[in-house]
Design a protein around this motif. Structure first.
Motif, PDB file in Angstrom:
ATOM      1  N   SER A   1       0.804  -1.224   0.000  1.00 39.51           N
ATOM      2  CA  SER A   1       0.000   0.000   0.000  1.00 39.51           C
ATOM      3  C   SER A   1       0.840   1.278   0.000  1.00 39.51           C
ATOM      4  CB  SER A   1      -0.925   0.012   1.221  1.00 39.51           C
ATOM      5  OG  SER A   1      -0.159  -0.027   2.416  1.00 39.51           O
ATOM      6  N   SER A   2       2.167   1.170   0.041  1.00 34.67           N
ATOM      7  CA  SER A   2       2.998   2.379   0.067  1.00 34.67           C
ATOM      8  C   SER A   2       2.935   3.105  -1.274  1.00 34.67           C
ATOM      9  CB  SER A   2       4.450   2.007   0.397  1.00 34.67           C
ATOM     10  OG  SER A   2       4.979   1.131  -0.577  1.00 34.67           O
ATOM     11  N   VAL A   3       3.009   4.432  -1.223  1.00 38.01           N
ATOM     12  CA  VAL A   3       2.891   5.244  -2.431  1.00 38.01           C
ATOM     13  C   VAL A   3       3.948   6.336  -2.429  1.00 38.01           C
ATOM     14  CG1 VAL A   3       0.417   4.828  -2.698  1.00 38.01           C
ATOM     15  CG2 VAL A   3       1.212   6.810  -1.370  1.00 38.01           C
ATOM     16  N   ALA A   4       4.167   6.890  -3.609  1.00 36.78           N
ATOM     17  CA  ALA A   4       5.042   8.059  -3.766  1.00 36.78           C
ATOM     18  C   ALA A   4       4.273   9.112  -4.543  1.00 36.78           C
ATOM     19  CB  ALA A   4       6.322   7.674  -4.499  1.00 36.78           C
ATOM     20  N   TYR A   5       4.591  10.384  -4.267  1.00 34.02           N
ATOM     21  CA  TYR A   5       3.883  11.498  -4.897  1.00 34.02           C
ATOM     22  C   TYR A   5       4.855  12.392  -5.664  1.00 34.02           C
ATOM     23  CZ  TYR A   5       0.370  10.318  -1.310  1.00 34.02           C
ATOM     24  OH  TYR A   5      -0.525   9.664  -0.488  1.00 34.02           O
ATOM     25  N   ALA A   6       4.307  13.035  -6.693  1.00 31.45           N
ATOM     26  CA  ALA A   6       5.023  14.097  -7.404  1.00 31.45           C
ATOM     27  C   ALA A   6       3.986  15.123  -7.842  1.00 31.45           C
ATOM     28  CB  ALA A   6       5.769  13.548  -8.612  1.00 31.45           C
ATOM     29  N   GLY A   7       4.387  16.388  -7.878  1.00 36.13           N
ATOM     30  CA  GLY A   7       3.460  17.461  -8.259  1.00 36.13           C
ATOM     31  C   GLY A   7       3.824  18.069  -9.603  1.00 36.13           C
TER      32      GLY A   7
ATOM     33  N   SER B   1       8.215  12.019  -3.512  1.00 37.75           N
ATOM     34  CA  SER B   1       8.236  12.104  -2.054  1.00 37.75           C
ATOM     35  C   SER B   1       7.104  11.246  -1.499  1.00 37.75           C
ATOM     36  CB  SER B   1       8.064  13.551  -1.583  1.00 37.75           C
ATOM     37  OG  SER B   1       8.004  13.610  -0.166  1.00 37.75           O
ATOM     38  N   THR B   2       7.264  10.808  -0.254  1.00 39.62           N
ATOM     39  CA  THR B   2       6.179  10.077   0.406  1.00 39.62           C
ATOM     40  C   THR B   2       5.243  11.024   1.151  1.00 39.62           C
ATOM     41  OG1 THR B   2       7.598   9.719   2.336  1.00 39.62           O
ATOM     42  CG2 THR B   2       7.557   7.974   0.659  1.00 39.62           C
ATOM     43  N   LYS B   3       5.541  12.338   1.095  1.00 41.05           N
ATOM     44  CA  LYS B   3       4.730  13.345   1.791  1.00 41.05           C
ATOM     45  C   LYS B   3       4.095  14.278   0.765  1.00 41.05           C
ATOM     46  CE  LYS B   3       7.926  13.304   5.727  1.00 41.05           C
ATOM     47  NZ  LYS B   3       8.868  12.330   5.148  1.00 41.05           N
ATOM     48  N   ARG B   4       2.793  14.338   0.782  1.00 39.78           N
ATOM     49  CA  ARG B   4       2.064  15.147  -0.209  1.00 39.78           C
ATOM     50  C   ARG B   4       2.404  16.631  -0.110  1.00 39.78           C
ATOM     51  NH1 ARG B   4      -3.769  12.723  -1.276  1.00 39.78           N
ATOM     52  NH2 ARG B   4      -4.128  14.883  -1.865  1.00 39.78           N
ATOM     53  N   ASN B   5       2.627  17.122   1.099  1.00 40.14           N
ATOM     54  CA  ASN B   5       2.872  18.565   1.242  1.00 40.14           C
ATOM     55  C   ASN B   5       4.250  18.984   0.748  1.00 40.14           C
ATOM     56  OD1 ASN B   5       4.408  17.427   3.252  1.00 40.14           O
ATOM     57  ND2 ASN B   5       3.542  18.653   4.939  1.00 40.14           N
ATOM     58  N   GLU B   6       5.092  18.020   0.356  1.00 40.44           N
ATOM     59  CA  GLU B   6       6.402  18.359  -0.177  1.00 40.44           C
ATOM     60  C   GLU B   6       6.426  18.457  -1.703  1.00 40.44           C
ATOM     61  OE1 GLU B   6       9.360  16.444   3.253  1.00 40.44           O
ATOM     62  OE2 GLU B   6       9.273  15.547   1.247  1.00 40.44           O
ATOM     63  N   VAL B   7       5.304  18.129  -2.333  1.00 39.85           N
ATOM     64  CA  VAL B   7       5.322  18.097  -3.805  1.00 39.85           C
ATOM     65  C   VAL B   7       4.365  19.127  -4.416  1.00 39.85           C
ATOM     66  CG1 VAL B   7       6.010  15.684  -3.877  1.00 39.85           C
ATOM     67  CG2 VAL B   7       3.580  16.232  -3.876  1.00 39.85           C
ATOM     68  N   ILE B   8       4.228  20.254  -3.756  1.00 39.48           N
ATOM     69  CA  ILE B   8       3.443  21.353  -4.311  1.00 39.48           C
ATOM     70  C   ILE B   8       4.393  22.187  -5.188  1.00 39.48           C
ATOM     71  CG2 ILE B   8       2.042  23.376  -3.780  1.00 39.48           C
ATOM     72  CD1 ILE B   8       1.513  22.028  -1.019  1.00 39.48           C
ATOM     73  N   PRO B   9       4.251  22.134  -6.502  1.00 39.73           N
ATOM     74  CA  PRO B   9       5.251  22.751  -7.385  1.00 39.73           C
ATOM     75  C   PRO B   9       5.203  24.277  -7.339  1.00 39.73           C
ATOM     76  CG  PRO B   9       3.408  21.910  -8.664  1.00 39.73           C
ATOM     77  CD  PRO B   9       3.149  21.484  -7.261  1.00 39.73           C
ATOM     78  N   ARG B  10       6.350  24.859  -7.091  1.00 40.30           N
ATOM     79  CA  ARG B  10       6.486  26.307  -7.050  1.00 40.30           C
ATOM     80  C   ARG B  10       7.682  26.719  -7.897  1.00 40.30           C
ATOM     81  NH1 ARG B  10       5.226  24.858  -1.689  1.00 40.30           N
ATOM     82  NH2 ARG B  10       3.414  25.936  -0.800  1.00 40.30           N
ATOM     83  N   ILE B  11       7.570  27.818  -8.560  1.00 38.40           N
ATOM     84  CA  ILE B  11       8.704  28.359  -9.309  1.00 38.40           C
ATOM     85  C   ILE B  11       9.595  29.102  -8.334  1.00 38.40           C
ATOM     86  CG2 ILE B  11       9.427  29.915 -11.155  1.00 38.40           C
ATOM     87  CD1 ILE B  11       6.743  29.417 -12.497  1.00 38.40           C
ATOM     88  N   VAL B  12      10.814  28.678  -8.228  1.00 38.42           N
ATOM     89  CA  VAL B  12      11.739  29.302  -7.262  1.00 38.42           C
ATOM     90  C   VAL B  12      12.586  30.329  -7.978  1.00 38.42           C
ATOM     91  CG1 VAL B  12      13.614  28.862  -5.658  1.00 38.42           C
ATOM     92  CG2 VAL B  12      11.773  27.172  -5.935  1.00 38.42           C
TER      93      VAL B  12
END
Length: 216
Positions: free
Chosen positions: A151-157, A205-216
């Motif tokens: 059930s483990s997942v990975a995320y990307a934004g 990432s395994t954390k959803r809040n780390e994959v919010i795409p922002r232009i740096v």
């Protein structure tokens, strides 16, 4: 007179007999060594060498085969464990996220029975086949490697449009791969048909809040 001639004749006959016997003995000697008690030439040396050669050959082959057998070791079945995740090892879904910044969220999950590692930190994401549809990595988030199993997942934004105005093209699908050279990229349907222009993508990432795409 007759008596002397007879005696002389007898001596000549006896001498002739001796010469004949000597000739016969000389002739028989080399041809038949057994008559004189000499041993006959033996062939056991060559036979033994042949047998030895055969024994060496068969022994050498046997040793070689044994050596080969000694180098082979059972490997066991390790399929599906410890391998890098290929795109075809995973199932992908894409959802539209509004908060805190609108973006598309990619979720990757290993297929049933698969255990693998996302050892390439950033997914390969593109829209269409043109170069301007390739999403640029922004380096946000990231764990290396990420183990996927059960059930483990990975995320990307993904942010599909980073430009102002109305430029860009509409797409209904996004192409996702675990690496740029993966031969089996996945084409995933989008929730809608967004306008794409200079897209960007985060790391896995395994954390959803780390994959919010922002232009740096």
């Amino acid at each position: 007179m007759r008596s002397r001639l007879a005696t002389r004749s007898a001596r000549l006959v006896l001498a002739a007999a001796v010469v004949t016997a000597l000739a016969a003995t000389t002739a028989c000697g080399p041809e038949d060594p057994s008559e004189t008690g000499a041993a006959a030439p033996s062939t056991s040396t060559s036979s033994s060498a042949s047998a030895s050669a055969e024994g060496t050959e068969s022994g050498g082959n046997g040793g070689s085969e044994a050596g080969k057998g000694g180098t082979e070791a059972p490997t066991g079945d390790k399929s599906g464990y410890g391998q890098s995740c290929g795109t075809n090892d995973l199932d992908f879904t894409v959802t539209w996220e509004v908060q805190p910044i609108s973006h598309y969220l990619v979720t990757a999950k290993a297929k049933s029975g698969i255990t693998c590692y996302l050892d390439v930190n950033t997914p390969s994401v593109s829209f269409g086949s043109a170069a301007d549809g390739v999403a640029s990595p922004v380096g946000q988030g990231g764990e290396d490697p990420i183990k996927l199993s059960g059930s483990s997942v990975a995320y990307a934004g993904i942010n599909v449009k980073t430009t102002e105005g109305e430029g860009g093209k509409k797409f209904e699908h996004v192409i996702i791969a675990t690496s740029e050279d993966d031969p089996n990229p996945a084409e995933v349907e989008l929730p809608d048909a967004p306008t794409v222009d200079k897209p960007i993508v985060t790391n896995w990432s395994t954390k959803r809040n780390e994959v919010i795409p922002r232009i740096v």
